[in-house]
Design a protein around this motif. Sequence first.
Motif, PDB file in Angstrom:
ATOM      1  N   ARG A 148     -14.003   9.251   3.671  1.00 47.94           N
ATOM      2  CA  ARG A 148     -14.687   8.748   4.856  1.00 47.94           C
ATOM      3  C   ARG A 148     -16.192   8.827   4.640  1.00 47.94           C
ATOM      4  O   ARG A 148     -16.694   9.760   4.014  1.00 47.94           O
ATOM      5  CB  ARG A 148     -14.324   9.573   6.097  1.00 47.94           C
ATOM      6  N   THR A 149     -16.898   7.832   5.180  1.00 50.62           N
ATOM      7  CA  THR A 149     -18.354   7.829   5.133  1.00 50.62           C
ATOM      8  C   THR A 149     -18.899   8.062   6.530  1.00 50.62           C
ATOM      9  O   THR A 149     -18.512   7.356   7.469  1.00 50.62           O
ATOM     10  CB  THR A 149     -18.893   6.497   4.576  1.00 50.62           C
ATOM     11  N   VAL A 204     -23.263  10.397   4.294  1.00 48.24           N
ATOM     12  CA  VAL A 204     -22.609  11.360   3.433  1.00 48.24           C
ATOM     13  C   VAL A 204     -21.122  10.978   3.348  1.00 48.24           C
ATOM     14  O   VAL A 204     -20.539  10.497   4.317  1.00 48.24           O
ATOM     15  CB  VAL A 204     -22.760  12.793   3.981  1.00 48.24           C
ATOM     16  N   LYS A 205     -20.548  11.169   2.175  1.00 50.28           N
ATOM     17  CA  LYS A 205     -19.131  10.885   1.979  1.00 50.28           C
ATOM     18  C   LYS A 205     -18.350  12.189   1.923  1.00 50.28           C
ATOM     19  O   LYS A 205     -18.799  13.179   1.338  1.00 50.28           O
ATOM     20  CB  LYS A 205     -18.902  10.105   0.683  1.00 50.28           C
ATOM     21  N   ALA A 206     -17.204  12.162   2.569  1.00 48.21           N
ATOM     22  CA  ALA A 206     -16.345  13.342   2.583  1.00 48.21           C
ATOM     23  C   ALA A 206     -14.920  12.940   2.211  1.00 48.21           C
ATOM     24  O   ALA A 206     -14.457  11.841   2.542  1.00 48.21           O
ATOM     25  CB  ALA A 206     -16.361  13.999   3.958  1.00 48.21           C
ATOM     26  N   VAL A 207     -14.240  13.807   1.519  1.00 47.38           N
ATOM     27  CA  VAL A 207     -12.871  13.569   1.101  1.00 47.38           C
ATOM     28  C   VAL A 207     -11.956  14.537   1.863  1.00 47.38           C
ATOM     29  O   VAL A 207     -12.221  15.747   1.906  1.00 47.38           O
ATOM     30  CB  VAL A 207     -12.701  13.767  -0.419  1.00 47.38           C
ATOM     31  N   TYR A 208     -10.916  13.976   2.463  1.00 45.72           N
ATOM     32  CA  TYR A 208     -10.005  14.785   3.275  1.00 45.72           C
ATOM     33  C   TYR A 208      -8.594  14.740   2.689  1.00 45.72           C
ATOM     34  O   TYR A 208      -8.125  13.687   2.237  1.00 45.72           O
ATOM     35  CB  TYR A 208      -9.966  14.278   4.712  1.00 45.72           C
ATOM     36  N   GLU A 209      -7.923  15.853   2.755  1.00 50.33           N
ATOM     37  CA  GLU A 209      -6.541  15.935   2.289  1.00 50.33           C
ATOM     38  C   GLU A 209      -5.624  15.261   3.310  1.00 50.33           C
ATOM     39  O   GLU A 209      -5.833  15.364   4.519  1.00 50.33           O
ATOM     40  CB  GLU A 209      -6.112  17.400   2.127  1.00 50.33           C
ATOM     41  N   CYS A 210      -4.604  14.570   2.829  1.00 52.03           N
ATOM     42  CA  CYS A 210      -3.614  13.925   3.698  1.00 52.03           C
ATOM     43  C   CYS A 210      -2.223  14.483   3.404  1.00 52.03           C
ATOM     44  O   CYS A 210      -1.931  14.912   2.281  1.00 52.03           O
ATOM     45  CB  CYS A 210      -3.613  12.414   3.488  1.00 52.03           C
ATOM     46  N   ASP A 267      -9.177  14.517   8.503  1.00 54.33           N
ATOM     47  CA  ASP A 267     -10.355  14.017   9.226  1.00 54.33           C
ATOM     48  C   ASP A 267     -10.079  13.871  10.718  1.00 54.33           C
ATOM     49  O   ASP A 267     -10.974  13.548  11.489  1.00 54.33           O
ATOM     50  CB  ASP A 267     -10.799  12.675   8.657  1.00 54.33           C
ATOM     51  N   SER A 268      -8.846  14.116  11.131  1.00 53.67           N
ATOM     52  CA  SER A 268      -8.458  14.013  12.536  1.00 53.67           C
ATOM     53  C   SER A 268      -7.687  15.269  12.928  1.00 53.67           C
ATOM     54  O   SER A 268      -7.026  15.906  12.100  1.00 53.67           O
ATOM     55  CB  SER A 268      -7.583  12.785  12.762  1.00 53.67           C
ATOM     56  N   SER A 269      -7.777  15.610  14.209  1.00 56.17           N
ATOM     57  CA  SER A 269      -7.041  16.770  14.712  1.00 56.17           C
ATOM     58  C   SER A 269      -5.574  16.424  15.014  1.00 56.17           C
ATOM     59  O   SER A 269      -4.783  17.307  15.331  1.00 56.17           O
ATOM     60  CB  SER A 269      -7.704  17.307  15.986  1.00 56.17           C
ATOM     61  N   TYR A 270      -5.242  15.139  14.886  1.00 51.84           N
ATOM     62  CA  TYR A 270      -3.878  14.709  15.218  1.00 51.84           C
ATOM     63  C   TYR A 270      -2.882  15.196  14.178  1.00 51.84           C
ATOM     64  O   TYR A 270      -3.080  15.049  12.963  1.00 51.84           O
ATOM     65  CB  TYR A 270      -3.813  13.185  15.304  1.00 51.84           C
ATOM     66  N   ILE A 271      -1.779  15.784  14.653  1.00 49.90           N
ATOM     67  CA  ILE A 271      -0.659  16.187  13.799  1.00 49.90           C
ATOM     68  C   ILE A 271       0.612  15.617  14.425  1.00 49.90           C
ATOM     69  O   ILE A 271       0.905  15.889  15.589  1.00 49.90           O
ATOM     70  CB  ILE A 271      -0.553  17.723  13.690  1.00 49.90           C
ATOM     71  N   PRO A 272       1.357  14.794  13.703  1.00 52.64           N
ATOM     72  CA  PRO A 272       2.564  14.182  14.282  1.00 52.64           C
ATOM     73  C   PRO A 272       3.626  15.221  14.613  1.00 52.64           C
ATOM     74  O   PRO A 272       3.682  16.300  14.027  1.00 52.64           O
ATOM     75  CB  PRO A 272       3.033  13.226  13.187  1.00 52.64           C
ATOM     76  N   SER A 273       4.478  14.831  15.569  1.00 49.31           N
ATOM     77  CA  SER A 273       5.549  15.707  16.021  1.00 49.31           C
ATOM     78  C   SER A 273       6.884  15.195  15.520  1.00 49.31           C
ATOM     79  O   SER A 273       7.223  14.014  15.719  1.00 49.31           O
ATOM     80  CB  SER A 273       5.547  15.780  17.549  1.00 49.31           C
ATOM     81  N   ALA A 274       7.654  16.069  14.882  1.00 49.39           N
ATOM     82  CA  ALA A 274       8.986  15.676  14.420  1.00 49.39           C
ATOM     83  C   ALA A 274       9.872  15.296  15.598  1.00 49.39           C
ATOM     84  O   ALA A 274      10.653  14.338  15.518  1.00 49.39           O
ATOM     85  CB  ALA A 274       9.615  16.812  13.626  1.00 49.39           C
TER      86      ALA A 274
END
Length: 330
Positions: free
Chosen positions: A114-115, A134-140, A176-183
């Motif tokens: 993400r930039t 600034v560029k940032a790399v986020y784990e997925c 990069d987001s606070s969202y976490i999916p729900s099973a």
Amino acid sequence: MAFSKWVLSLVAACAVSSGAVRAEQLAVEGVYAARTDGGRGVTEISIEPIRGREGIALENALADQLGSARIYGEQYFRIVPSSFDNEGSQPGHAELRGFANSRVYDASDGEIERTRCLRKIKHEDGEKECVESVKAVYECRRLHVEFRPDVALFSDEGALYQRQDSFVNSERYCADSSYIPSAEAIIKPMISRFARAVRLDLAPKQRFDRIRILESRSGLERSDRRAFKNAIKLTKTDPVGACIAFEDILSRNPYQRSALYNAALCREADGQLELAAEAYGQLMLASDKDRFRNGMARVDSRFLAREQLASLSLPAVALASASPQDASIE
């Protein structure tokens, strides 16, 4: 061919949604067959405890779907407590058993870049430009969900029906987001889809459709062209009058495709299934168009629904077996 007894059902249908009816459509209502014969003769179902991680959720979904199956307002299945609570089964009683397993696992799924702009300047024309970023790399990661249900319907005579299925879905999410999916949110629609499929497999379905008529006047006698055009207009305000006109035109133009198809629709809507099948059969001999095959399929399904309902004593059976004009409107 008389359509006078059909007036009440069609007038009621027009009154409900006259604003949405287009001149090129006719209303067709009927009871269509269950997709299998597994529920034939069954009037009462006990849903036994379903094993597995999603067992309780599937039990509730099945009870909701099977308990809400209705034909002309009459409940099709009576849902009763499991056999553990029943002293003895009644005629027409069956038990639904099965299991519902699920598997959930979370796995690494790469990265995302993400930039983010740190500073902007505003030009004289009002446009803004980013001058420092600034560029940032986020784990997925990816959440995988699997749902495997298997249910069967049993009576004293043995197994009547079985359905098993496998559902798989996944959702990617990144840091990069606070969202976490729900099973649970992913599995819930899978359970609903499976329960709905079981309901459609076991119980007939009452359905209301608006089906487009044919409007081509090609091949009509000159004197009937204006009458056919007027009949098309009548479908919006007076569908019974339109059907009388289509039958009259067909009597003088027995091979004109539009007149024959529209008359077939009218007969289907009026519950005259044998005559509708005859007309669709003639059309299919001349053409393999989907609309002709679909018409015959609807009629065949309604014939089968009559057979499926024949062994029941529900008040709705008389309504479903008769023409729509014989059903009271409340």
